[in-house]
Design a protein around this motif. Structure first.
Motif, mmCIF file in Angstrom:
data_model
loop_
_atom_site.group_PDB
_atom_site.id
_atom_site.type_symbol
_atom_site.label_atom_id
_atom_site.label_comp_id
_atom_site.label_asym_id
_atom_site.label_seq_id
_atom_site.Cartn_x
_atom_site.Cartn_y
_atom_site.Cartn_z
ATOM 1 N N ASP A 33 0.831 -1.202 0.000
ATOM 2 C CA ASP A 33 0.000 0.000 0.000
ATOM 3 C C ASP A 33 0.869 1.256 0.000
ATOM 4 O OD1 ASP A 33 -2.379 1.533 0.190
ATOM 5 O OD2 ASP A 33 -2.210 1.630 2.354
ATOM 6 N N ASN A 34 1.922 1.256 0.811
ATOM 7 C CA ASN A 34 2.800 2.429 0.897
ATOM 8 C C ASN A 34 3.546 2.676 -0.406
ATOM 9 O OD1 ASN A 34 2.062 2.931 3.548
ATOM 10 N ND2 ASN A 34 3.736 1.745 4.411
ATOM 11 N N VAL A 35 4.061 1.605 -1.018
ATOM 12 C CA VAL A 35 4.761 1.757 -2.296
ATOM 13 C C VAL A 35 3.815 2.334 -3.345
ATOM 14 C CG1 VAL A 35 5.810 0.497 -4.218
ATOM 15 C CG2 VAL A 35 6.494 -0.021 -1.865
ATOM 16 N N ASN A 36 2.614 1.801 -3.428
ATOM 17 C CA ASN A 36 1.639 2.299 -4.395
ATOM 18 C C ASN A 36 1.279 3.756 -4.141
ATOM 19 O OD1 ASN A 36 1.507 -0.183 -5.703
ATOM 20 N ND2 ASN A 36 -0.251 -0.893 -4.517
ATOM 21 N N ALA A 37 1.162 4.119 -2.863
ATOM 22 C CA ALA A 37 0.798 5.494 -2.504
ATOM 23 C C ALA A 37 1.919 6.476 -2.843
ATOM 24 C CB ALA A 37 0.462 5.575 -1.020
ATOM 25 N N ILE A 38 3.162 6.034 -2.709
ATOM 26 C CA ILE A 38 4.305 6.883 -3.065
ATOM 27 C C ILE A 38 4.315 7.130 -4.572
ATOM 28 C CG2 ILE A 38 6.827 6.974 -3.225
ATOM 29 C CD1 ILE A 38 6.842 5.342 -0.550
ATOM 30 N N ILE A 39 4.167 6.058 -5.336
ATOM 31 C CA ILE A 39 4.237 6.176 -6.789
ATOM 32 C C ILE A 39 3.066 6.994 -7.345
ATOM 33 C CG2 ILE A 39 4.214 4.864 -8.950
ATOM 34 C CD1 ILE A 39 6.842 4.793 -7.259
ATOM 35 N N SER A 40 1.906 6.864 -6.723
ATOM 36 C CA SER A 40 0.729 7.617 -7.194
ATOM 37 C C SER A 40 0.743 9.070 -6.731
ATOM 38 C CB SER A 40 -0.552 6.949 -6.699
ATOM 39 O OG SER A 40 -0.685 7.091 -5.285
ATOM 40 N N GLY A 41 1.631 9.398 -5.778
ATOM 41 C CA GLY A 41 1.685 10.757 -5.253
ATOM 42 C C GLY A 41 0.764 10.993 -4.076
ATOM 43 N N LEU A 42 0.096 9.938 -3.605
ATOM 44 C CA LEU A 42 -0.812 10.080 -2.477
ATOM 45 C C LEU A 42 -0.055 10.386 -1.187
ATOM 46 C CD1 LEU A 42 -3.734 9.810 -1.376
ATOM 47 C CD2 LEU A 42 -3.282 7.367 -1.039
ATOM 48 N N ARG A 43 1.130 9.788 -1.028
ATOM 49 C CA ARG A 43 1.973 10.052 0.144
ATOM 50 C C ARG A 43 3.366 10.432 -0.302
ATOM 51 N NH1 ARG A 43 -0.147 4.684 1.981
ATOM 52 N NH2 ARG A 43 -2.236 5.155 2.767
ATOM 53 N N ASN A 44 4.035 11.245 0.534
ATOM 54 C CA ASN A 44 5.397 11.672 0.210
ATOM 55 C C ASN A 44 6.415 10.567 0.407
ATOM 56 O OD1 ASN A 44 4.066 14.333 1.808
ATOM 57 N ND2 ASN A 44 4.971 14.735 -0.206
ATOM 58 N N TRP A 93 12.864 2.840 4.411
ATOM 59 C CA TRP A 93 12.073 4.052 4.215
ATOM 60 C C TRP A 93 12.261 4.531 2.787
ATOM 61 C CZ3 TRP A 93 13.265 9.253 7.200
ATOM 62 C CH2 TRP A 93 12.191 10.154 7.013
ATOM 63 N N PHE A 94 11.141 4.717 2.083
ATOM 64 C CA PHE A 94 11.186 5.051 0.661
ATOM 65 C C PHE A 94 10.449 6.352 0.364
ATOM 66 C CE2 PHE A 94 11.544 0.475 1.091
ATOM 67 C CZ PHE A 94 12.662 0.204 0.299
ATOM 68 N N THR A 95 10.804 6.920 -0.772
ATOM 69 C CA THR A 95 10.137 8.117 -1.265
ATOM 70 C C THR A 95 10.131 8.067 -2.786
ATOM 71 O OG1 THR A 95 10.043 10.541 -1.063
ATOM 72 C CG2 THR A 95 12.230 9.556 -1.316
ATOM 73 N N SER A 96 9.716 9.150 -3.412
ATOM 74 C CA SER A 96 9.690 9.220 -4.872
ATOM 75 C C SER A 96 10.867 10.045 -5.381
ATOM 76 C CB SER A 96 8.388 9.873 -5.343
ATOM 77 O OG SER A 96 8.453 10.179 -6.730
ATOM 78 N N ALA A 97 11.369 9.664 -6.550
ATOM 79 C CA ALA A 97 12.433 10.436 -7.197
ATOM 80 C C ALA A 97 11.983 11.859 -7.478
ATOM 81 C CB ALA A 97 12.847 9.753 -8.498
ATOM 82 N N LYS A 98 10.668 12.083 -7.520
ATOM 83 C CA LYS A 98 10.129 13.413 -7.819
ATOM 84 C C LYS A 98 10.178 14.368 -6.630
ATOM 85 C CE LYS A 98 7.024 11.469 -11.309
ATOM 86 N NZ LYS A 98 5.618 11.184 -11.680
ATOM 87 N N GLU A 99 10.421 13.830 -5.424
ATOM 88 C CA GLU A 99 10.531 14.710 -4.250
ATOM 89 C C GLU A 99 11.793 15.565 -4.361
ATOM 90 O OE1 GLU A 99 8.518 15.307 -1.687
ATOM 91 O OE2 GLU A 99 6.986 13.842 -2.263
ATOM 92 N N ASP A 100 11.700 16.801 -3.902
ATOM 93 C CA ASP A 100 12.789 17.774 -4.026
ATOM 94 C C ASP A 100 14.086 17.267 -3.401
ATOM 95 O OD1 ASP A 100 13.626 20.693 -4.557
ATOM 96 O OD2 ASP A 100 14.095 20.410 -2.426
ATOM 97 N N GLU A 101 15.190 17.408 -4.116
ATOM 98 C CA GLU A 101 16.485 16.888 -3.648
ATOM 99 C C GLU A 101 16.922 17.545 -2.334
ATOM 100 O OE1 GLU A 101 21.197 16.844 -4.949
ATOM 101 O OE2 GLU A 101 19.667 16.779 -6.536
ATOM 102 N N ASP A 102 16.792 18.847 -2.238
ATOM 103 C CA ASP A 102 17.209 19.544 -1.012
ATOM 104 C C ASP A 102 16.358 19.113 0.178
ATOM 105 O OD1 ASP A 102 19.232 20.922 -2.269
ATOM 106 O OD2 ASP A 102 18.038 22.727 -2.628
ATOM 107 N N LEU A 103 15.062 18.919 -0.060
ATOM 108 C CA LEU A 103 14.177 18.494 1.032
ATOM 109 C C LEU A 103 14.596 17.123 1.551
ATOM 110 C CD1 LEU A 103 11.634 18.775 2.797
ATOM 111 C CD2 LEU A 103 10.347 17.699 0.924
#
Length: 334
Positions: A84-95, A269-279
């Protein structure tokens, strides 16, 4: 005089109207997908959210205040778990979100249990966190002493969308069984342990860092036992999937419950490549700030095992550029 006071009051209101949006613009919200509230992901997520947050007006780091990211408010969000978390990250639902290393790798590559699905190529790693043990739980008088004994029994394997559901299927397969060989129940957290206690299921799987709250409560209310996941079945599993390793849950991890040999997998702990690099750089830096160590050590039993030295252990999904920059600066990667 009255006119002057009114003018001054209007001027203050006008100033306030200008100032409030400026402050609001400095606030950034960041979500962390975790798991069920009775398991390990959720409380650990709360500790990490606290460590990386620094709302406007916070005291300075090192002076009794937060050492998190300026203007960041992070929150741990309960979810169905790894898939669920992986899907939510890829869809943009969660950071961001927590997931088992195996689930994340298969999602990233479109292999394993994710074979035939579009690879989650934007998935990125922030950090490896802690080891999760696969708990196979039954009551002491159940007669269930091995995975093979589950045949024909009522077994809760958690909900589809959870890492537990994925791993339960793999463990059954490695022992010559399948989901069709059991009476499958899809219960989560307290609902699963309550069903075991009341005889509505015969056994349950939970993948979590020990001690996990749901089982702490169960052990205090019922005569439970941990069933070993070992022998040829465990060897077949660990030989086929490098993410799994044989590992022990010590005696009295749960009150009055004997220790057991089982298999474990990494929580990351995972995130999306689209999240800001500095953040993501600043979030990673805040996570490993020496002041955050205090929060991790007291926030949860697994917190002490979350360390920079193990932050890159078993990472099979590429690091986010921001996290990679931090680890290079810290000398953890070249």
């Amino acid at each position: 005089m009255i006119k002057t006071l009114k003018s001054a009051a209007l001027a203050l209101v006008a100033c306030a109207a200008l100032v409030v949006p400026a402050v609001a613009q400095d606030i950034k919200f960041f979500t962390i997908g975790t798991g069920g509230t009775a398991f390990t992901y959720y409380p650990v997520g709360g500790v990490i959210a606290n460590a990386i947050s620094k709302p406007p007006g916070s005291r300075e780091c090192g002076k009794g205040g937060s050492c998190g990211v300026d203007g960041l408010i992070a929150s741990a969000v309960s979810s169905r778990g790894s898939v669920d978390n992986v899907n939510a990250i890829i869809s943009g639902l969660r950071n961001s979100g927590f997931a088992q290393s195996d689930v994340a790798y298969w999602a990233y590559t479109g292999t394993g249990t994710m074979d035939g699905k579009e690879p989650a190529k934007d998935l990125r790693t922030i950090a490896a966190l802690f080891e999760e043990h696969i708990h196979l739980v039954a009551l002491k008088d159940s007669g269930i002493n091995s995975v093979a004994d589950l045949k024909g029994k009522r077994v809760s394997v958690d909900e589809p969308g959870s890492g537990t559901y994925v791993d339960a299927g793999l463990i059954l397969e490695a022992n010559g069984l399948g989901l069709s060989d059991i009476q499958e129940e899809n219960l989560k957290g307290a609902a699963a342990t309550e069903a075991l206690r009341n005889g509505k299921v015969d056994a349950l799987f939970i993948v979590a860092g020990y001690p996990t709250g749901a089982l702490v409560e169960l052990a205090s209310a019922a005569d439970m036992k941990l069933v070993p996941i070992d022998g040829d079945g465990a060897k077949a599993l660990t030989d086929k999937y490098g993410f799994f390793a044989s590992s022990d849950i010590p005696a009295d991890t749960y009150e009055g419950v004997d220790g057991v040999t089982t298999v474990a997998v990494g929580a990351q702990w995972f995130t999306s490549a689209k999240e800001d690099e500095d953040l993501i750089y600043n979030i990673t830096k805040a996570l490993w700030n020496k002041e955050s160590r205090k929060l991790l050590d007291v926030g949860h039993a697994k917190g002490k095992t979350i360390t920079p030295d193990s932050a890159l252990n078993g990472v099979g999904v590429p690091l986010h550029a921001g996290a990679e920059r931090f680890y290079k600066e810290a000398g953890l990667i070249k």
